[in-house]
Design a protein around this motif. Structure first.
Motif, short mmCIF file in Angstrom:
data_model
loop_
_atom_site.label_atom_id
_atom_site.label_comp_id
_atom_site.label_asym_id
_atom_site.label_seq_id
_atom_site.Cartn_x
_atom_site.Cartn_y
_atom_site.Cartn_z
N ALA A 644 0.84 -1.21 0.00
CA ALA A 644 0.00 0.00 0.00
C ALA A 644 0.86 1.26 0.00
N TYR A 645 1.95 1.25 0.82
CA TYR A 645 2.86 2.39 0.84
C TYR A 645 3.43 2.64 -0.55
N THR A 646 3.86 1.57 -1.20
CA THR A 646 4.46 1.73 -2.53
C THR A 646 3.47 2.36 -3.50
N LYS A 647 2.23 1.91 -3.45
CA LYS A 647 1.23 2.44 -4.37
C LYS A 647 0.89 3.90 -4.04
N PHE A 648 0.72 4.16 -2.73
CA PHE A 648 0.40 5.53 -2.30
C PHE A 648 1.48 6.52 -2.75
#
Length: 828
Positions: A644-648
């Motif tokens: 999720a961090y990577t996508k955000f």
């Protein structure tokens, strides 16, 4: 030396030796009973050396004792003494080698001294008497040669006393005497002729008698031969009769056994065809099943002689037993199907058994399992009688119990959601100025606690039900270790305390890994478990969806909880339970991905706004969101959050670049402010989260690049002529020497002086203009000091390069020094 001990006497040979003082002392003692050989050594020409061989020497390699005497008389004296002792005391003589014993006896006789002794007469006067030394030894009973033998030998020798030269006369005399003896023998034979005739007559008469006896024996032999043939015939007939009797007896015994196998006990027949299946009658039913299985097995060829297998009576009895088996299997199957349905119907009709409003009730299947175990042995016997009958029974059990399990899960999930009181957070996370910041700190832990409670109650229950079903319904699958893994400490203790009948069942994947193939029973088990538990996942999905609506971030906690149960159930869960947990994990991941997509969409909508200045709102909101996400991480949900961090962050950086491109004039200002804000807001988290640390460094590099571009733009705006002049000089230095540059068009010394006058005459004002321009469009005042320091450093570096160029090309021209310029900048 001879010792007497009662009736026994012992003889010893004691050897003496001189000590250092010249005194005789005992050296060694030999037992004469072990003396086996006396040998005179032939290598000694004097004949004075001899050895005594004893048979008790421990080592054969030890040489026998050897003595050398001074002369032959001493040798003969000691040997005669030893031989006399052996003969008189021990009753045996050793083997004598190398000397003639007769010569020894003659020597002993010639050399025995005569001793005069005195004896008293009746008057008391002493009378001298000559006796030999050997006669004085009262212990010696016999000599080597007796007295009579010696006298005969002397008389014989006296008869033939001749000189040495008369050997031929002596030989002639012996021949004449031999001829006389032979003539006397012939005469005696001739005189005994009448006696010989009498003996011959007797022999002839005996011969006639022997011939008669031989004829009689021949007659007797013929009679005996005929008698022997008659006896053999009688024995043959007798053996046949005995064999026939034995065979008849064995046949009767075998027929009795067959008749016993073919007999159907009336009590078993009644139980199989019309008996009751009440609990009290189950023991009799089990006994009847055991008898029926044994009887059917006994009529099969491996257990029955193939000769009997084709007998009509055996075939008829086998058909009768099969009819009994089919009747009993049909009756028992019908009863069990109705029994399972009635048990579940009774429990479903009782509302107090399920969770109600205001009361969560843990499912309790102890009574259900107790009642089912009553018929566990019956199912095992049904499987042995007819394996095909288990399929419908398994379907009936799964169908009935599925209703109960789904009802329990539905009521429990409904009451669980109703009893959990939490306020909902808005779904807008990364945009807007109100709403989410106000409720961001709302405690929604009750949501994930409710989900965990659902798993804690039902996952062990479903595992136990799967294991009990596999054992109860007689699946031949490998049993694993006792239940363990995550959640085992929270496992509900709702059984009757006896889990001996429950088994951990291996799922299909585990079986494939260990055996290389899937057993038919394991495939059938997982198909039945699908029927047993299918549909219950909907109630778990409902709890996941409900928790997502209240707080999407709770998907992180639920993902970790599910992963913990999934890893804990790898060793002992039935196949469908693992599939259920896998589906739950996928459902939670899907909902969280949905949340991430919506948040990313909110970020992307910032791109369509009119003009963005300063720090974009989603930068600090992401820091707050990441802080909450870190608080919800449990177990294996780390990867979910990192994704999720990577996508955000990827969307955030891409959107930031797009917004900055809309107004190139202020692009670098927007970039450096937002990248700086990203670093400031995530500094603490980046120290502990590797994924965020990677993006932190990426933002740091982008910030430095934006700062460099913006500062260079400001410097060139104020000192454009100065640095353009330096740029021309640098370009020409690649092609011509520095001395020729002042003679180029536009680069003369005059042009240099004009440029310096226009650019540096009011340098303090120009530097002040740089500071104002840097400050003008910067929304984040806290960035100004660091940016101004960077700006001064960058200007000094460029100015120092310009001064060095001028010194090379225009050595005679005076230019304000770097130190002077540094002091001016420091005062600004």
């Amino acid at each position: 030396m001879v010792k007497s001990k009662g009736q026994r006497k012992k003889a010893f040979l004691r050897v003496m030796k001189y000590s250092s003082g010249g005194v005789l002392e005992p050296a060694k003692m030999y037992k004469l009973k072990h003396l086996s050989k006396v040998e005179v050594i032939t290598n000694d020409p004097s004949g004075c050396t001899f050895t005594l061989g004893f048979d008790n020497l421990r080592s054969q390699s030890v040489a026998p004792p050897q003595w050398t005497m001074r002369n032959t008389d001493d040798r003969n004296r000691i040997l005669v003494c030893i031989l006399n002792i052996c003969k008189d005391v021990l009753g045996k003589l050793p083997k004598v080698v190398g000397i003639d014993i007769v010569e020894m006896a003659l020597w002993a006789k010639d050399n025995t001294p005569v001793v005069t002794t005195q004896r008293s007469t009746e008057d008391g006067e002493p009378v001298a008497e000559a006796v030999t030394e050997s006669e004085l030894k009262v212990t010696v009973e016999k000599e080597l040669v007796s007295q009579a033998e010696e006298e005969d030998m002397e008389a014989l020798l006296g008869t033939y006393v001749m000189g040495i030269g008369e050997a031929e006369a002596f030989s002639e005399r012996l021949k004449r005497e031999l001829q006389a003896l032979e003539a006397a023998n012939v005469h005696a034979i001739l005189e005994s002729e009448p006696l010989v005739d009498e003996v011959l007559n007797g022999l002839e008469a005996a011969t006639n008698i022997v011939d008669d006896m031989d004829e009689w024996l021949g007659i007797f032999n013929v009679k005996l031969r005929h008698m022997r043939e008659d006896i053999e015939s009688i024995e043959t007939r007798n053996n046949k009769l005995e064999m026939q009797s034995v065979n008849n007896k064995a046949l009767i015994e075998e027929l009795d056994k067959v008749i016993e196998r073919l007999r159907v006990p009336s009590e078993y027949s009644a139980s199989l065809t019309g008996g009751s299946f009440d609990e009290a009658d189950m023991l009799q039913n089990i006994e009847a099943c055991e008898w029926l299985a044994k009887a059917l097995k006994g009529l099969e060829v491996p257990n029955l002689d193939p000769i009997y297998a084709n007998m009509r009576s055996v075939k008829e009895k086998r058909a009768e037993l099969k009819i009994l088996k089919a009747t009993f299997v049909t009756r028992a199957s019908e009863f069990l199907r109705n029994y399972f349905a009635s048990l579940v119907d009774f429990m479903v009709s009782d509302k107090s058994y399920f969770s109600q409003r205001g009361q969560l009730k843990r499912p309790d299947h102890a009574d259900l399992r107790y009642k089912c175990r009553t018929y566990a042995r019956l199912l095992q016997h049904l499987k042995s009688l007819d394996k095909n009958c288990l399929g419908p029974l398994r379907k009936a059990y799964c169908s009935s119990l599925n209703l109960l399990l789904r009802r329990e899960a539905r009521e429990f999930a409904n009451e669980l959601r109703a009893s959990t009181k939490v306020s909902r957070n808005p779904t807008v996370w990364l945009e807007g100025s109100t709403g989410s910041s106000q409720n961001a700190n709302t405690d929604t832990s009750a949501v994930s606690d409710a989900y965990a409670k659902m798993l804690t109650i039902f996952i062990p229950l479903l595992v136990d039900e799967s294991s009990f079903f596999a054992h109860f319904m007689c699946f031949e699958v490998p049993a694993l270790a006792p239940h363990g893994g995550a959640g085992s400490d929270k496992r509900p203790n709702n059984d009757d305390g006896n889990d001996d009948d429950d088994l951990g069942i291996m799922d299909i994947d585990e079986s494939d890994k260990k055996t290389g193939k899937t057993s038919p029973d394991l495939t059938a088990l997982n198909e039945s478990l699908q029927d047993l538990l299918d549909g219950i996942q909907e109630d778990f999905y409902a709890v996941v969806d409900w928790a997502y609506k209240i707080d999407p971030l709770r998907c992180i906690s639920m993902h970790g909880i599910t992963e913990r149960y999934l890893s804990g159930q790898k060793a002992d869960a039935a196949g469908f339970v693992r599939l259920l947990l896998g589906d739950l994990e996928a459902r939670v991941s899907m909902q969280f991905s949905r949340f991430v997509d919506e948040a990313c969409h909110q970020i992307e909508r910032n791109e369509r706004n009119v003009r963005q200045m300063g720090v974009l709102p989603y930068i600090p909101r992401f820091a707050a969101l990441a802080t909450r996400m870190e608080q919800y991480i449990q177990g294996q949900s780390r990867d979910l959050v990192d994704q999720a961090y990577t996508k955000f962050v990827s969307i955030m950086f891409v959107t930031l670049e797009k917004i900055a491109q809309q107004d190139p004039k202020y692009a670098d200002i927007l970039l450096l402010e937002n990248y700086a804000a990203f670093q400031n807001s995530l500094y603490d988290l980046a120290n502990v989260v590797p994924t965020l640390a990677k993006f932190y460094h990426q933002a740091s590099e982008a910030y430095e690049q934006a700062c460099t571009r913006h500062i260079s733009l400001i410097i060139y705006y104020q000192f454009e002529r100065l640095f353009q002049f330096a740029k021309k000089i640098e370009d020409l230095m690649y092609t011509i020497s520095p001395e020729e540059i002042p003679f180029q068009l536009g680069l003369s010394k005059m042009e240099l002086r004009k440029m310096l006058k226009s650019s540096l005459s009011g340098v303090d004002k120009s530097i002040a203009q740089m500071y104002k321009k840097l400050q003008k469009n910067l929304a984040s005042e806290e960035l100004l000091p660091s940016l101004w320091d960077k700006c001064k450093k960058e200007f000094l570096d460029k100015y120092e390069s310009f001064v060095q160029l001028v010194a090379k090309v225009y050595p005679s021209e005076n230019v304000p020094g770097v130190t002077e310029m540094r002091g001016l900048l420091a005062s600004m």
